[in-house]
Scaffold this motif. Structure first.
Motif, PDB file in Angstrom:
ATOM      1  N   SER A  95       6.141  -0.434   7.741  1.00  0.00           N
ATOM      2  CA  SER A  95       5.970   0.985   7.418  1.00  0.00           C
ATOM      3  C   SER A  95       7.302   1.717   7.276  1.00  0.00           C
ATOM      4  CB  SER A  95       5.130   1.664   8.511  1.00  0.00           C
ATOM      5  OG  SER A  95       5.840   1.707   9.739  1.00  0.00           O
ATOM      6  N   LEU A  97      -5.694   7.028   3.983  1.00  0.00           N
ATOM      7  CA  LEU A  97      -5.504   7.871   5.158  1.00  0.00           C
ATOM      8  C   LEU A  97      -6.245   9.201   5.060  1.00  0.00           C
ATOM      9  CD1 LEU A  97      -1.746   7.251   6.059  1.00  0.00           C
ATOM     10  CD2 LEU A  97      -3.797   6.313   7.129  1.00  0.00           C
ATOM     11  N   SER A  98      -6.797   9.488   3.896  1.00  0.00           N
ATOM     12  CA  SER A  98      -7.612  10.699   3.797  1.00  0.00           C
ATOM     13  C   SER A  98      -8.984  10.475   4.412  1.00  0.00           C
ATOM     14  CB  SER A  98      -7.761  11.100   2.323  1.00  0.00           C
ATOM     15  OG  SER A  98      -8.477  10.110   1.599  1.00  0.00           O
ATOM     16  N   GLU A 122       0.831  -1.213   0.000  1.00  0.00           N
ATOM     17  CA  GLU A 122       0.000   0.000   0.000  1.00  0.00           C
ATOM     18  C   GLU A 122       0.862   1.257   0.000  1.00  0.00           C
ATOM     19  OE1 GLU A 122      -3.858  -1.811   2.434  1.00  0.00           O
ATOM     20  OE2 GLU A 122      -2.473  -0.434   3.411  1.00  0.00           O
ATOM     21  N   LYS A 123       1.997   1.166   0.685  1.00  0.00           N
ATOM     22  CA  LYS A 123       2.871   2.343   0.736  1.00  0.00           C
ATOM     23  C   LYS A 123       3.549   2.583  -0.603  1.00  0.00           C
ATOM     24  CE  LYS A 123       6.746   4.260   3.381  1.00  0.00           C
ATOM     25  NZ  LYS A 123       7.671   4.057   4.527  1.00  0.00           N
ATOM     26  N   SER A 181       9.808   1.164   1.679  1.00  0.00           N
ATOM     27  CA  SER A 181       8.893   1.488   0.585  1.00  0.00           C
ATOM     28  C   SER A 181       8.928   0.455  -0.533  1.00  0.00           C
ATOM     29  CB  SER A 181       9.242   2.863  -0.010  1.00  0.00           C
ATOM     30  OG  SER A 181       9.186   3.855   0.982  1.00  0.00           O
ATOM     31  N   GLU A 201      -2.095   6.684   0.862  1.00  0.00           N
ATOM     32  CA  GLU A 201      -2.383   8.116   0.941  1.00  0.00           C
ATOM     33  C   GLU A 201      -3.881   8.369   0.756  1.00  0.00           C
ATOM     34  OE1 GLU A 201       0.072  10.106  -1.841  1.00  0.00           O
ATOM     35  OE2 GLU A 201       1.953   9.277  -1.059  1.00  0.00           O
ATOM     36  N   LEU A 208       3.831   7.248   5.509  1.00  0.00           N
ATOM     37  CA  LEU A 208       3.725   8.224   4.418  1.00  0.00           C
ATOM     38  C   LEU A 208       5.083   8.681   3.901  1.00  0.00           C
ATOM     39  CD1 LEU A 208       0.747  10.445   5.645  1.00  0.00           C
ATOM     40  CD2 LEU A 208       0.757   8.733   3.823  1.00  0.00           C
ATOM     41  N   ARG A 209       6.156   8.172   4.503  1.00  0.00           N
ATOM     42  CA  ARG A 209       7.493   8.545   4.044  1.00  0.00           C
ATOM     43  C   ARG A 209       7.964   7.543   3.001  1.00  0.00           C
ATOM     44  NH1 ARG A 209      10.941  10.385   9.419  1.00  0.00           N
ATOM     45  NH2 ARG A 209       9.363  11.778  10.298  1.00  0.00           N
ATOM     46  N   ARG A 252       1.152   3.926  -3.220  1.00  0.00           N
ATOM     47  CA  ARG A 252       0.557   5.203  -2.781  1.00  0.00           C
ATOM     48  C   ARG A 252      -0.938   5.072  -2.471  1.00  0.00           C
ATOM     49  NH1 ARG A 252       4.735   8.781  -4.390  1.00  0.00           N
ATOM     50  NH2 ARG A 252       3.790  10.294  -2.954  1.00  0.00           N
TER      51      ARG A 252
END
Length: 397
Positions: free
Chosen positions: A289, A214-215, A204-205, A292, A211, A383-384, A208
């Protein structure tokens, strides 16, 4: 986009994971393979229980007179000896060479000869040695004008007095088998689905997708939903294995009189699976997490895998040698190892109630700590993108 409630967010993420994973070919194939291994293991145990050791012996000449004595002595030693008579020594040798019999016994009762193809069975040799020694002893007693029957009766009546401090459980071996099977299944489930949590986070990371998710939901809601969803998938697989394994074991008579213990082991196994998976899945999710790329997943989860593997191997060795030993007790009380070793000790009956309660409390406390720390690492690292996030950076935020 407005955020949805925590409960609904966790439920939706968990439902997505369950629906996705249960339909994958990997789940079907892994379940089928584990079922084949489990049923095969049960069938092997049933075969070993039903077959026993049988040695086929040919007797010729004067040695034919020891047939009944040989069978009784073998039975006393835990071995079935099948006796056949042959007309001549040459016929017996031919049967030994062809493999029709394991050994040919010839000669007189006090001077037996054993002919084998390569090596003699130690139990058979010990049995024949005893027959020869008894014949020689009888001859010596007769020469000394003593009654061999009376002497043997007096010798047989002499026994050592055994004073056990504890009653030995006749089902200890079967309980140990159940405990080891439970430990192995829990270990495989935890490490397999824990890795899936880490890989899912990285996927998922890297794509993307996280992102977008997480919104609408908070980071720890997303992580918790993923953990619960994959945990339910693992629990479904474990349930299938448990039901099929119990039915196979009961149908073949492998469990025998310990079916109640096996059912109890399954119940405790489910409890400890839920605790163990929640504990390790949070660690795996937090570790995932930090990177990437899927190629880097192994590098961040390696310390967790190594600790789990070493603890599992050491614990199983201690469990098989001494289920109630001090070292086994200590390892089973360590929260990181309790989900695998404590249910195995419960199945063997070696875990005291206070040990079970203490291990539950310690594991629950560690789960609370790991959940808080893991959620923080996940929130600060998911998110990094790009290079690997250092653990200290993720903790600091």
């Amino acid at each position: 986009m407005s955020r949805i409630s925590a409960a609904r967010a966790v439920r939706l993420v968990a439902k997505r994971e369950v629906n996705t994973r249960l339909r994958t070919r990997a789940f079907v194939v892994s379940t089928a393979v584990l079922l084949l291994l489990l049923v095969g293991y049960v069938a092997l145990q049933a075969f070993l229980i039903g077959s026993g050791t049988t040695t086929k012996v040919a007797l010729t000449g004067q040695a034919q007179g020891i047939a009944q004595q040989l069978q009784l002595a073998g039975k006393a030693g835990g071995e079935t000896i099948e006796v056949v008579t042959v007309a001549s020594e040459a016929d017996g040798l031919a049967q030994v060479r062809s493999g029709d019999v394991d050994a040919l016994v010839s000669g007189s009762a006090s001077r037996l000869r054993v002919t084998v193809k390569s090596t003699v069975d130690p139990t058979l040799q010990h049995t024949l040695d005893g027959i020869v020694q008894q014949q020689v002893l009888d001859a010596q007693l007769s020469a000394a004008h003593l009654d061999p029957v009376a002497v043997h009766q007096a010798v047989s009546a002499a026994h050592v007095d055994v004073l056990p401090l504890e009653n030995r459980d006749p089902r200890a071996g079967q309980k140990l088998v159940v405990g080891v099977v439970v430990a192995v299944l829990l270990y495989l489930s935890i490490i397999t689905y824990g890795m899936l949590v880490a890989q899912g986070v990285v996927e998922e990371k890297s794509s993307r997708v996280v992102e977008i998710l997480l919104s609408a939901v908070r980071p720890w809601h997303l992580l918790l939903g993923k953990v619960i969803g994959l945990g339910l998938v693992g629990l479904a697989q474990l349930g299938i294995l448990a039901v099929v394994g119990l039915l196979a074991a009961l149908g073949t008579g492998v469990l025998g009189s310990i079916s109640g213990i096996a059912v109890g082991a399954v119940v405790w196994g489910v409890v400890w699976y839920l605790l163990g998976f929640l504990l390790y899945a949070m660690i795996y999710g937090a570790a995932g997490s930090l990177v990437s790329r899927l190629e880097d997943t192994q590098s961040v989860v390696a310390p967790v895998n190594i600790a789990l593997v070493i603890g599992f191997v050491a614990g199983i060795n201690l469990l098989t040698q001494s289920p109630d030993g001090a070292a086994t007790k200590i390892l089973s009380l360590i929260p990181l190892l309790s989900p695998v070793l404590m249910p195995a000790r419960i199945a063997t009956g070696s875990a005291a109630p206070w040990e079970i309660v203490l291990s539950l409390v310690l594991t629950a406390a560690l789960i609370a700590l790991v959940t808080w720390v893991g959620a923080r690492i996940y929130r600060n690292g998911v998110l990094r993108v790009g290079s690997r996030v250092k653990l200290l950076q993720a903790l600091r935020g």
